[in-house]
Design an enzyme around this catalytic site. Structure first.
Site, PDB file in Angstrom:
ATOM      1  CG  HIS B  79      38.350  36.820  56.148  1.00 38.54           C
ATOM      2  ND1 HIS B  79      39.257  35.883  56.595  1.00 38.54           N
ATOM      3  CD2 HIS B  79      38.119  37.642  57.205  1.00 38.54           C
ATOM      4  CE1 HIS B  79      39.562  36.141  57.861  1.00 38.54           C
ATOM      5  NE2 HIS B  79      38.878  37.206  58.271  1.00 38.54           N
ATOM      6  CG  ASP B 108      26.488   7.452  67.152  1.00 43.01           C
ATOM      7  OD1 ASP B 108      26.415   8.665  66.882  1.00 43.01           O
ATOM      8  OD2 ASP B 108      27.144   6.651  66.463  1.00 43.01           O
ATOM      9  CD1 TRP B 144      30.636  39.763  58.092  1.00 41.57           C
ATOM     10  CD2 TRP B 144      29.080  38.206  58.419  1.00 41.57           C
ATOM     11  NE1 TRP B 144      30.190  39.867  59.378  1.00 41.57           N
ATOM     12  CE2 TRP B 144      29.240  38.918  59.615  1.00 41.57           C
ATOM     13  CE3 TRP B 144      28.149  37.160  58.395  1.00 41.57           C
ATOM     14  CZ2 TRP B 144      28.508  38.644  60.764  1.00 41.57           C
ATOM     15  CZ3 TRP B 144      27.424  36.887  59.546  1.00 41.57           C
ATOM     16  CH2 TRP B 144      27.608  37.626  60.714  1.00 41.57           C
ATOM     17  CB  SER B 172      24.663  22.089  57.302  1.00 38.86           C
ATOM     18  OG  SER B 172      25.655  21.584  58.145  1.00 38.86           O
ATOM     19  CB  SER B 173      23.589  25.464  61.283  1.00 41.02           C
ATOM     20  OG  SER B 173      24.691  25.917  60.626  1.00 41.02           O
ATOM     21  CG  HIS B 256      23.694  40.486  69.170  1.00 42.55           C
ATOM     22  ND1 HIS B 256      24.847  41.190  68.919  1.00 42.55           N
ATOM     23  CD2 HIS B 256      23.794  40.061  70.428  1.00 42.55           C
ATOM     24  CE1 HIS B 256      25.596  41.200  69.992  1.00 42.55           C
ATOM     25  NE2 HIS B 256      24.980  40.528  70.932  1.00 42.55           N
ATOM     26  CD  GLU B 258      26.054  32.791  63.489  1.00 51.07           C
ATOM     27  OE1 GLU B 258      25.003  32.129  63.594  1.00 51.07           O
ATOM     28  OE2 GLU B 258      27.151  32.308  63.162  1.00 51.07           O
ATOM     29  CE1 TYR B 260      26.878  37.245  73.880  1.00 45.30           C
ATOM     30  CE2 TYR B 260      25.218  38.127  72.419  1.00 45.30           C
ATOM     31  CZ  TYR B 260      26.180  38.318  73.377  1.00 45.30           C
ATOM     32  OH  TYR B 260      26.464  39.573  73.817  1.00 45.30           O
ATOM     33  CB  SER B 271      33.158  25.879  82.013  1.00 40.87           C
ATOM     34  OG  SER B 271      32.805  27.219  81.783  1.00 40.87           O
ATOM     35  CG  HIS B 305      24.189  46.194  70.008  1.00 41.14           C
ATOM     36  ND1 HIS B 305      24.200  45.375  71.096  1.00 41.14           N
ATOM     37  CD2 HIS B 305      24.698  45.453  69.006  1.00 41.14           C
ATOM     38  CE1 HIS B 305      24.705  44.205  70.769  1.00 41.14           C
ATOM     39  NE2 HIS B 305      25.009  44.231  69.507  1.00 41.14           N
ATOM     40  CG  HIS B 306      24.883  44.722  65.353  1.00 40.79           C
ATOM     41  ND1 HIS B 306      26.174  44.284  65.277  1.00 40.79           N
ATOM     42  CD2 HIS B 306      24.279  43.897  66.242  1.00 40.79           C
ATOM     43  CE1 HIS B 306      26.345  43.240  66.068  1.00 40.79           C
ATOM     44  NE2 HIS B 306      25.206  42.981  66.669  1.00 40.79           N
ATOM     45  CB  THR B 331      29.767  38.240  79.895  1.00 37.40           C
ATOM     46  OG1 THR B 331      28.619  38.234  79.054  1.00 37.40           O
ATOM     47  CG2 THR B 331      30.945  37.702  79.127  1.00 37.40           C
ATOM     48  CE  LYS B 334      28.523  31.738  80.625  1.00 39.47           C
ATOM     49  NZ  LYS B 334      28.810  30.378  81.065  1.00 39.47           N
ATOM     50  NE  ARG B 453      33.773  46.249  59.389  1.00 35.65           N
ATOM     51  CZ  ARG B 453      32.714  45.512  59.763  1.00 35.65           C
ATOM     52  NH1 ARG B 453      31.730  46.045  60.452  1.00 35.65           N
ATOM     53  NH2 ARG B 453      32.660  44.233  59.482  1.00 35.65           N
TER      54      ARG B 453
END
Lengths: 186, 529
Positions: B79, B108, B144, B172-173, B256, B258, B260, B271, B305-306, B331, B334, B453
Site C-alpha cells: 500500500h 512540447d 515501505w 522513470s522518476s 525526507h 522525498e 517534499y 498557488s 528526525h525519523h 511553510t 506559504k 502501527r
C-alpha cells in the site's frame, strides 16, 4: 535560436546525468563516510576493531568508572554465552582482564563472531582493548566450550560526566560465510 | 534530411494522431503522456486503496479475523509503495507533462522520446511489484521503508523483485525530472523570465532537482539491500562489520526530501487555484518562490528526525529537532500567503477551490502534528504509533492527494473541453472531506494512547475508535468511485462545453488556448509581456 536548442538540451542533459551518477556514488560514499564520522565521534558505540597497546604512565586513582558487561546471542545462534564478570570498577588507565564463557551445546561445529557495542556511544572512544576474543572469529566444535579473555583499560582522557558505561557483546553465527571459509583455508 | 521533410509533412495535419493502441504506445506528445500518467496514477490509487481497505477490514475489530499477519504486513508495505511511487508521484508527473509546456508557452516537453520511455517502464515496475504478492512466501512484508535487517536477513526471495521494481520506478522518476528541468530551462517562450513563471512551474522545477538528487540515493540503498541479501556483502550486517543504523541514515537521506517531492508540486497547484477563485493576484509571489527553495534545501539536513529513538547523542537530536522546526517557517509563509491572497478577494467556491481550501486547513493540521513529532523528547512516546500514521496521511491524503484532485477539477475542462459533472463533483468533495476526517482524525487519539502501527491486532480499549476509523476508511474508498464515474463521463466528452478561459478569474498562458487544448499548441511561441 531553434538551431541551437538540441545542443543546449543535450549539454544540460549530460550535466543532469552527471548529477544523477554523482548522487548514486554519494549513496555508496555514505558507507565509508559514516564509518569515518562514527570513528571520530564515537556516536554509534563501535569500539576499535584492532588491539591497542598499553602505554599508560599514571593511573588516575581519583576516579572510578563502573564498566558493565552484557552478552546476547543473535536470533538463530544456539550457543550459551555469558560474561563471567558482570560489572567491574576500574580507575582510568588501569589494565583489567575479564572472562567470557561460550559453549556450543549443539551437535554441529559452529563459528561465532562477537560484535561489541558501547553505550553511551561516546565512551567507545575511550575504551581500549589490548586483547579481545571479538578481534577474531571463534570456532567451537559440537559440545566444546571455551573461556575467552578480554583485557582492556579506560583512557584517562574519558570525560568527567561518564561514570558508568556498558559494553555489550552480540554473538553471531557466521558458519559458512565467505570470510569464514577463507579463514579456515588460510 | 528525410526526417525534417517528414516533420514538415506531419505538421500539415494539425490534429493528426495515429489510431488505436499504437497511438498510446508510440506517443511523444506531452498531452498524451500526461493523460497516460494521470490514468496510471488513478488506477494505482484504486489498487493501493483496495489494499488499505484490507488493512481497515482487518482492524475493524480487535483480534485476527480476515487475513494472516504476514499478508497484513504485505498489505501495509505494498500500500505504501504503490501510493508513494505509483499514485502520488506519477500523478504529479502527469500534471507536469500536461501543464508545464502550456504554462511556459512551449510546444512540447524538451525530450519527447525519453518522455515516452519514462512513462512506459512504469507499468512494468508495478507489474513486477504486484506479481511478487502471488509468489510462494508472498511479496515484500517489511514496510515501505524496508529497514535492514527486515529486508535483508529476515525477508524472502521476492525481495529481488521488490528491488528491481524500485530501480525501474527510480529510473522513470529521474528521466521525468530531467525532462522537466530541460523543458523549463530551454523551452520558455520569449519574455517568460524566471520570476514570471507560474508557481506550479517553479515548484515542479525545484521538485525535479530534489528528484535527481535523491532518487539515485534510493537506488543505491536498494542495491545495497540486494547485495547484502544475495551476494554476501555486509553493508547493514553487524556480524560482517556493517551497521543496520547506517541503512536508516541512507534511506532517510532519500526519504525526507522525498516527502517534499510529494508536497512541493501541491503547493504550486494551490498557488494557481487560490488566486483564480479569489480573483486577485497571488500575494507574495517572490516569497513563495524563496520559501519553496528554502524548504527544498532544508529537507537535506533533517533526515535523522525519523530516527530519534536509534540512540543518537543529545546534541544531534537537538540539531535535527531545531532544523526540522525551521522548515515550518517557510511553510508558514506559504499558508500565510494563501490566506492573504483570499483576504478581501471576490471568492467563489467552485470544486477546485473547495479542494484547495480543504487542503490549506487539513494540510496545516498535518503540519502541526509534524511539529509535535519533531519535538525529540515527546517523539519517544509518539514513535511508531498511529499518531505518525495520522500525521503523514493528513499531509499526503488531504495534502498531496487533495491537491491532485483540485488540479484535476481545475484543468479538466481545459483537457476535455467540457465542464465536469457538478453534482457528482459536489458529492465527491463532501463525501471525501467528511470520510477522510473520520478516517484519519481519531488515529491521533489511538496513537497518543499508544496503539502501534503496522500491527494487525490491537488492545481492546482501541476497539471503538478503530471501528469508526474503518467506517471512515470504507466511506473514503467508496467516495473515490464517484470520482471514477465523473472521470469516465469527462473522458467521454459529456458535459457543458467549457470556454477558453474556463474560470472567470483564471490568468496564464494555458487559459489563452482553446478548450479542449489542441493536440499541438504553441508551435509558434507566444510573446509574454
Amino acid at each position: 535560436m531553434s538551431e541551437q536548442r538540441p545542443n543546449n538540451n543535450s549539454r544540460l542533459v549530460i550535466k543532469l546525468m552527471a548529477v544523477v551518477l554523482g548522487m548514486f556514488g554519494f549513496g555508496f560514499a555514505l558507507v565509508p563516510l559514516y564509518d569515518v564520522f562514527c570513528d571520530i565521534t564515537g556516536i554509534n558505540g563501535k569500539t576499535n576493531p584492532y588491539a591497542a597497546t598499553y602505554d599508560v604512565q599514571d593511573v588516575d586513582t581519583s576516579r572510578t568508572i563502573m564498566v558493565e558487561f552484557i552478552t546476547r546471542t543473535n536470533t538463530g545462534m544456539p550457543w550459551e554465552f555469558e560474561a563471567r564478570t558482570k560489572r567491574i570498577a576500574v580507575h582510568p588507565g588501569e589494565l583489567k582482564t575479564v572472562q567470557f564463557y561460550a559453549r556450543n551445546p549443539t551437535t554441529r561445529d559452529i563459528v561465532g563472531q562477537a560484535i561489541p557495542s558501547v553505550s553511551p556511544g561516546t565512551a567507545a572512544l575511550y575504551l581500549n582493548k589490548t586483547e579481545c576474543f571479538c578481534f577474531n572469529q571463534q570456532p567451537l566444535q559440537a559440545g566444546q566450550d571455551v573461556l575467552m579473555p578480554m583485557q582492556f583499560y579506560v583512557d584517562p582522557q574519558i570525560p568527567e560526566d561518564i561514570e558508568v558505561f556498558t559494553l555489550s557483546y552480540t554473538l553471531y553465527d557466521v558458519t559458512g560465510t565467505s570470510s569464514t571459509v577463507a579463514m579456515n583455508r588460510g | 534530411m528525410s526526417n525534417a521533410a517528414e516533420h514538415l509533412h506531419h505538421d500539415e495535419h494539425h490534429d493528426h494522431k495515429p489510431a488505436g493502441i499504437m497511438r498510446w504506445l508510440n506517443t511523444t506528445n506531452h498531452k498524451d503522456i500526461g493523460t497516460l500518467y494521470l490514468w496510471f496514477a488513478f488506477i494505482m490509487f484504486l489498487i493501493g486503496g483496495a489494499m488499505a481497505m484490507v488493512i481497515r477490514a482487518e482492524l475493524f475489530q480487535p483480534g485476527l479475523q480476515l487475513v494472516d499477519p504476514n499478508f497484513f504486513n504485505q498489505m501495509t508495505t505494498v500500500h505504501g509503495l504503490i501510493m508513494v511511487f505509483g499514485a502520488v508521484m506519477p500523478a504529479f508527473t502527469g500534471l507536469a507533462n500536461w501543464m508545464v509546456p502550456l504554462m511556459i508557452g512551449a510546444p512540447d516537453m524538451a525530450l519527447p522520446r525519453m518522455n515516452n520511455w519514462s512513462f512506459w517502464i512504469l507499468p512494468f515496475a508495478f507489474l513486477i511489484l504486484l506479481s511478487s504478492l502471488f509468489l510462494e512466501g508472498g511479496g515484500p512484508n517489511f514496510g515501505w521503508t524496508f529497514y535492514a535487517p527486515l529486508s535483508t536477513t529476515y525477508s524472502n526471495d521476492s525481495t529481488a523483485l521488490f528491488v528491481f521494481s524500485v530501480h525501474i520506478m527510480g529510473a522513470s522518476s529521474i528521466m521525468g525530472a530531467i525532462n522537466v528541468i530541460v523543458t523549463i530551462f530551454n523551452m520558455r517562450a520569449p519574455g517568460m523570465t524566471w520570476m514570471k513563471m507560474p508557481l506550479f512551474v517553479w515548484t515542479w522545477l525545484i521538485t525535479a532537482f530534489l528528484l535527481i538528487a535523491v532518487m539515485p540515493v534510493l537506488a543505491g540503498a536498494v542495491t545495497m539491500v540486494l547485495t547484502d541479501k544475495f551476494f554476501g556483502t555486509s553493508f547493514f550486517d553487524a556480524a560482517g562489520g556493517g551497521d543496520p543504523v547506517l541503512f536508516q541514515h541512507i534511506f532517510w537521506f532519500f526519504g525526507h526530501p522525498e516527502v517534499y517531492i510529494m508536497i512541493l508540486p501541491a503547493f504550486g497547484i494551490i498557488s494557481q487555484i487560490v488566486p483564480t477563485f479569489s480573483r486577485k493576484p497571488l500575494f507574495g509571489y517572490a516569497s513563495m518562490v524563496y520559501a519553496t527553495a528554502s524548504i527544498a534545501l532544508l529537507s537535506f539536513i533533517v533526515w535523522a528526525h525519523h530516527m530519534f529513538t536509534t540512540g543518537m547523542p543529545v546534541a544531534a537530536e537537538l540539531f535535527f529537532m531545531f532544523a526540522t522546526m525551521l522548515i515550518s517557517v517557510p511553510t508558514g509563509v506559504k499558508v500565510f500567503n494563501w490566506v492573504a491572497t483570499m483576504w478581501r478577494g471576490a471568492i467563489s467556491f467552485e470544486i477546485p477551490m473547495l479542494f484547495a481550501l480543504a487542503f490549506i486547513v487539513l494540510f496545516t493540521i498535518g503540519g502541526f502534528s509534524g511539529l509535535m513529532l519533531a519535538i525529540t523528547p515527546v517523539d519517544f512516546q509518539y514513535h511508531d504509533t498511529y499518531f505518525v500514521v495520522a500525521h503523514f496521511h493528513y499531509v499526503l491524503v488531504t495534502g498531496a492527494i487533495f491537491s491532485i484532485m483540485a488540479a484535476v477539477y481545475y484543468w479538466l475542462p481545459k483537457w476535455c473541453g467540457k465542464m465536469y459533472d457538478e453534482t457528482l463533483a459536489k458529492w465527491h468533495f463532501w463525501c471525501s472531506l467528511i470520510s477522510v476526517n473520520l478516517l484519519f482524525f481519531p488515529m491521533h487519539f489511538v496513537g497518543l494512547a499508544g496503539m502501534p502501527r503496522r500491527i494487525p491486532d490491537y488492545a481492546l480499549q482501541f476497539a471503538d475508535f478503530n471501528k469508526w476509523i474503518s467506517i471512515g476508511g470504507f466511506a473514503f474508498g467508496l467516495s473515490q468511485l464517484i470520482f471514477l464515474a465523473l472521470l469516465i463521463k469527462a473522458s467521454r466528452k459529456q458535459g457543458e462545453p467549457a470556454t477558453d478561459q474556463v474560470w472567470e478569474g483564471a490568468q496564464g498562458l494555458e487559459w489563452e488556448i482553446p478548450s479542449p487544448a489542441p493536440y499541438h499548441t504553441f508551435e509558434t511561441p507566444p510573446m509574454v509581456k
